[in-house]
Design an enzyme around this catalytic site. Structure first.
Site, PDB file in Angstrom:
ATOM      1  CB  SER A 592      -0.967  -0.040   1.186  1.00  0.00           C
ATOM      2  OG  SER A 592      -1.961   0.950   1.055  1.00  0.00           O
ATOM      3  CG  ASP A 667      -6.769  -2.509  -3.861  1.00  0.00           C
ATOM      4  OD1 ASP A 667      -7.527  -1.807  -3.166  1.00  0.00           O
ATOM      5  OD2 ASP A 667      -5.552  -2.632  -3.636  1.00  0.00           O
ATOM      6  CG  HIS A 699      -5.536  -2.334  -0.138  1.00  0.00           C
ATOM      7  ND1 HIS A 699      -4.780  -1.899  -1.214  1.00  0.00           N
ATOM      8  CD2 HIS A 699      -4.992  -1.751   0.961  1.00  0.00           C
ATOM      9  CE1 HIS A 699      -3.823  -1.092  -0.775  1.00  0.00           C
ATOM     10  NE2 HIS A 699      -3.925  -0.990   0.538  1.00  0.00           N
TER      11      HIS A 699
END
Length: 722
Positions: A592, A667, A699
């Site tokens: 991320s 995601d 995600h």
């Protein structure tokens, strides 16, 4: 022959005492190192008791068990699913009525986004032991204060359900997918303001306040959902990217008796957020926290429940951004406790009911990291802080006047607390890098331990056979003089005369922390596995991370990725100069925000890093959501260079090392668009790299054997390229 066998057995036994059993990815991601916990630990409000959701493996059933805080003994089992076929799928979550005589139980939950879900709900009466199914696939049901009604949301509308009559009454009727949402937050509020239920009952149950989201003008984002179908489905939802239109929010008060609705006058605000909303202890006074779009100005409003007129009782300004929390606590006289960074560190303040500051309760060059509650009888505030060091957590009590502070936690590491309703006791959760989580009961007056609850001794014993190295904590100073928290894991058979490759891990997002003295998570176990294969693993929290004061955290304002990347590169240079490190073999990994960072580090630090792995990375801040991105960057229209100078997609031409890029197609947070456009940029720059796409994974990229395959892939990539 017998002598030789005995000798061989002796040698084998000696070897087994010192040998290091190898960790595998399969073990890590099938839960072999999972610590025992107290699931769904919930302190009751009316009795000095708590509940825990337990699972009985022998009967494959779940129980909500009630325990006494003073003795830790089980008082009774509130409900056992084996007695109710309707709950054969288990208990997903539960919520009590205010008098704690009724229970709403969620079952058959279906996730929507990170926090939101729909579920079937059952009503359980603790006195009659009767269970009845009330609501199918609804969101966020809550009891009215008197327990006679239930508010809930379904299909973007709000309703009340009368328990006695079984009658459902609509509060709103204009809800429509991708257009109007009533009482439930939109995607970006849920993700960035971290709440889903956007409605609240007044203290007397006569009114319901709710936020309405008009997202009709918000741009849409679409994702293909592949499954195993002949034609992929398309999931479309509203997602405001940086600089784009947000949902238009409004605040409303519904009168349960008359059915009338009033709109709160917020005409003084334009392009704003309602970041929090809750009724005060005065049944006719609603509070709301209104933020401007830059998020550097917050007004706490008190709103008259009859006239819907609003007045500002407190204003917070910040040169960067104002943190939004759930710490606002109203006392009996409607004075309130508030947390703020206004003196440079996060601290606790007391204001009277008009918003006048009465006292700063905590102060010092350290941060309050959790607010636990206020005991009206003893006028005592309970909280967690990093007073003893930014990588540590301790539990404290202090008088409402800011005097008589006492540290309640005893051990060095990470301590957190769940207090009994009367604040006589607390359950302390303690762990460190060498101690799996321990739960114990303590007196809230002085912190003395009453008894142990869970010690995870079985896990501690199991870990011993792996003979793991220590996670060494230290402060790293860069050539520029920046002092940064760090940890390092060296191979157990470390030899200072050798040269080792180094694999760095970081996240680096604003206010985050990876260097903390707490128990090992799944990532840590993977790092331990890598150490068994001859790698040093290191982690450095650079500027922009949390718990060292506002100046350290907010120095990255308008330039996300500039100082953070600089610090990782500089830290790698320092580590590379250690005599036992091979400076030509330093890699970096992140997920991320950490993937954004590892990409940037490999590109901008091409002569420092040999390889990088980026999972689900933001590659261009223009692609990310409005609330998060603009909090730190303002809009692309106002700060184009801040967006473009530090987005890795604009630095692909600098790639020299080995790069692995990973993303899930479903995601909804960091869209796969980020990686697709990065891939195209790398291709057009004629750069070779590796990539992996995980169909229909969000995600977190998990489910089935996904994590096992993913971490084996990353392990192989490290071994081949570092």
């Amino acid at each position: 022959m017998r002598i030789k066998s005995a000798l061989a057995l002796f040698i084998l036994c000696c070897f087994s005492l010192t040998a290091q059993q190898k960790i595998t990815v399969e073990e890590i991601y099938t839960g072999a190192f999972r610590a025992q916990a107290m699931d769904e630990l919930f302190a009751m409000k009316n009795t000095n008791q708590y509940t825990v959701l337990n699972f009985d493996r022998s009967t494959r059933s779940m129980q909500i068990d009630l325990y006494d805080f003073a003795t830790l003994k089980k008082v009774n089992t509130i409900i056992d699913t084996k007695s109710f076929p309707e709950l054969a799928n288990g208990i997903d979550s539960f919520v009590f009525s205010a008098d704690e005589k009724q229970l709403l139980i969620a079952n058959n939950s279906n996730p929507i986004f990170r926090h939101s879900f729909t579920a079937d709900y059952f009503l359980y009466n603790l006195e009659t032991k009767k269970l009845s199914k009330l609501l199918e696939q609804v969101q966020q049901p809550t009891f009215s204060p008197d327990g006679t009604k239930i508010g809930f949301a379904k299909a973007n509308n709000l309703f009340t359900y009368d328990i006695a009559s079984g009658k459902t009454t609509p509060i709103t009727s204009d809800g429509k997918k991708n257009s109007i949402i009533n009482g439930i937050t939109d995607w970006v509020y849920e993700e960035e303001f971290a709440f889903v239920r956007a409605y609240d009952w007044s203290a007397d149950g006569k009114k319901i306040a709710y936020i309405r989201f008009d997202e009709s003008e918000v741009p849409e984002f679409s994702m293909n959902v592949y499954k195993k179908d002949l034609y992929p489905a398309v999931e479309t939802f509203k997602y405001p990217k940086a600089g784009e239109k947000n949902a238009v929010v409004s605040l409303h008060i519904y009168d349960v008796t008359t059915g009338n609705t009033k709109t709160v006058a917020l005409g003084n605000y334009t392009d704003f957020y309602i970041a929090r909303m809750k009724w005060t202890n005065d049944a006719n006074v609603l509070s709301a926290q209104v933020l401007n779009r830059h998020q550097d100005n917050l007004d706490l409003l008190f709103i008259d429940g009859t006239t819907a007129a609003a007045k500002v009782v407190l204003n917070e300004k910040d040169k960067a951004y104002v943190e939004v929390t759930d710490n606002l606590t109203f006392l009996k006289d409607n004075s309130f406790i508030w947390t703020s960074e206004k003196d440079g560190y996060n601290h606790i303040y007391l204001y009277d009911k008009t918003g006048k500051l009465k006292t700063q309760i905590t102060k010092g060059n350290w941060e309050v990291t959790a607010y636990y509650g206020f005991d009206e009888k003893t006028k005592t505030v309970f909280y967690q802080s990093v007073e003893k060091g930014s990588i540590l957590r301790d539990v404290y009590r202090i008088g409402l006047d800011g005097k008589n502070k006492i540290k309640l936690s005893q051990q060095i590491g990470t301590n957190s607390a769940t207090f009994s309703p009367n604040f006589q006791f607390f359950i302390n959760s303690y762990s460190s890098a060498t101690q799996p989580t321990v739960y114990s009961l303590h007196h809230a007056k002085d912190g003395k331990q009453v008894q142990s609850i869970i010690d995870n001794s079985a896990l501690a014993e199991k870990i011993k056979k792996y003979n793991l190295p220590n996670k060494e904590f230290f402060e790293l100073t860069t050539e520029k003089g920046h002092k940064l928290n760090a940890w390092m894991i060296k191979p157990k058979d470390f030899d200072a005369a050798k040269k080792y490759p180094v694999f760095m891990f970081q996240y680096s997002g604003p206010g985050s922390q990876q260097v903390a003295n707490d128990w090992l998570d799944t990532n840590d176990m993977w790092f331990m596995m890598l150490s068994q294969q001859g790698y040093i693993v290191a982690c450095v929290d650079g500027r922009g991370t949390g718990f060292k004061g506002a100046e350290f955290k907010k120095c990255t304002q308008k330039e996300l990725g500039k100082f953070e990347v600089e610090d990782q590169i500089d830290a790698a240079k320092v580590i590379g100069n250690y005599t036992y490190v091979d400076k030509t073999r330093i890699g970096i990994f992140g997920w991320s925000y950490g993937g954004f960072m590892s990409s940037n580090c490999l590109f901008k630090g091409a002569d420092v890093f040999k390889m990088a792995i980026a999972v689900a990375p933001v590659t261009n801040w223009r692609f990310y959501d409005s609330i998060y991105t603009e909090r730190y960057m303002q809009t692309p229209q106002e700060n184009a260079s801040g967006y473009d100078d530090n987005s890795p997609i604009n630095h692909v031409s600098k790639l020299k090392g080995k790069f692995l890029l990973i993303h899930g197609t479903a995601d909804d947070n960091v869209h796969v668009q980020n990686s697709m456009q990065m891939i195209e940029a790398l291709v057009q720059a004629n750069k070779q790299f590796e990539w992996a796409i995980y169909p229909d994974k969000n995600h977190g990229i998990y489910g089935g054997k996904t994590r096992i395959q993913l971490f084996n892939k990353m392990t192989d990539f490290i071994k081949e390229n570092l």
